[in-house]
Design an enzyme around this catalytic site. Sequence first.
Site, PDB file in Angstrom:
ATOM      1  N   TYR A 298       0.806  -1.241   0.021  1.00  0.00           N
ATOM      2  CA  TYR A 298       0.168  -0.053   0.063  1.00  0.00           C
ATOM      3  C   TYR A 298       0.929   1.060   0.108  1.00  0.00           C
ATOM      4  O   TYR A 298       2.133   1.253   0.291  1.00  0.00           O
ATOM      5  CB  TYR A 298      -0.853   0.026   1.280  1.00  0.00           C
ATOM      6  CG  TYR A 298      -0.248   0.130   2.531  1.00  0.00           C
ATOM      7  CD1 TYR A 298       0.091   1.413   3.207  1.00  0.00           C
ATOM      8  CD2 TYR A 298      -0.019  -0.886   3.120  1.00  0.00           C
ATOM      9  CE1 TYR A 298       0.529   1.309   4.240  1.00  0.00           C
ATOM     10  CE2 TYR A 298       0.632  -0.786   4.604  1.00  0.00           C
ATOM     11  CZ  TYR A 298       0.783   0.468   5.214  1.00  0.00           C
ATOM     12  OH  TYR A 298       1.339   0.318   6.360  1.00  0.00           O
ATOM     13  N   CYS A 299       0.389   2.235  -0.480  1.00  0.00           N
ATOM     14  CA  CYS A 299       1.107   3.653  -0.555  1.00  0.00           C
ATOM     15  C   CYS A 299      -0.091   4.856  -0.751  1.00  0.00           C
ATOM     16  O   CYS A 299      -1.206   4.293  -0.791  1.00  0.00           O
ATOM     17  CB  CYS A 299       1.771   3.538  -1.945  1.00  0.00           C
ATOM     18  SG  CYS A 299       1.306   2.952  -3.424  1.00  0.00           S
ATOM     19  N   THR A 300       0.376   5.859  -0.661  1.00  0.00           N
ATOM     20  CA  THR A 300      -0.668   6.946  -0.493  1.00  0.00           C
ATOM     21  C   THR A 300      -1.810   6.923  -1.750  1.00  0.00           C
ATOM     22  O   THR A 300      -2.876   6.853  -1.468  1.00  0.00           O
ATOM     23  CB  THR A 300       0.140   8.557  -1.008  1.00  0.00           C
ATOM     24  OG1 THR A 300       1.033   8.298   0.187  1.00  0.00           O
ATOM     25  CG2 THR A 300      -0.992   9.551  -0.582  1.00  0.00           C
TER      26      THR A 300
END
Length: 224
Positions: free
Chosen positions: A112-114
């Site tokens: 996951y990331c922004t």
Amino acid sequence: MEFKWSDGGKDDFPDLQIKVRDEIVTFGVPDEIVVDENGVVGGGIHLKPEEVNELVAKRDDVVFFDGRNAFEAKIGKFRDAIVPQTETTRDFIKELESGKYDHIKDKPIITYCTGGIRCEVLSVIMKNRGFKEIYQIEGGIVRYGEKFRDRGLWEGSLYVFDARLNLEFSPSAAVIGECDYCKSPTNHFHNCELSDCRKRILLCAACFEQYPKPRCSHHNNSLV
């Protein structure tokens, strides 16, 4: 293109700039990435926010793997997530090849990331290094937070790369960050006073009032 809307004013968002780069996010391995008309080739399985929760409910060995720089996780992350010790995106290659994460190579991993863009590349890089079952969240933390607010598996605030520096998905979001000076709860980042330093400092309101020109621990602040 998946558009995302976020509250803010003209002082929060700088002018749009368009630049040509070998990598949209610089992991340092452009030769590993193939892009076609549908996007990055060979990445992880895309999950909608509700499918993330369904996978976690169905499997007891799911691992969340943070695809951001480590400091961002100080104020918010998925519950029990692995946070690689990275200062820049280039550090991920060394981290992944270090052997630290070999024990999860056979487990289902949700990167996951922004906004989900970095994970388009990270998922390929991880698969190329023997991680077998890789997933990624469609639209990243932003889409997950919009869907579940603070009632899901996300905890805390989201670090953002504009003048706001953080946002919450609900007024009751948990504060998991700690002031770098006094260890009080806070989710507010500030820049190191020195203009050539790119470090962020977590400061509570009281400490920032006392030290309005803070320095990070790398620059010998008297409190650190």
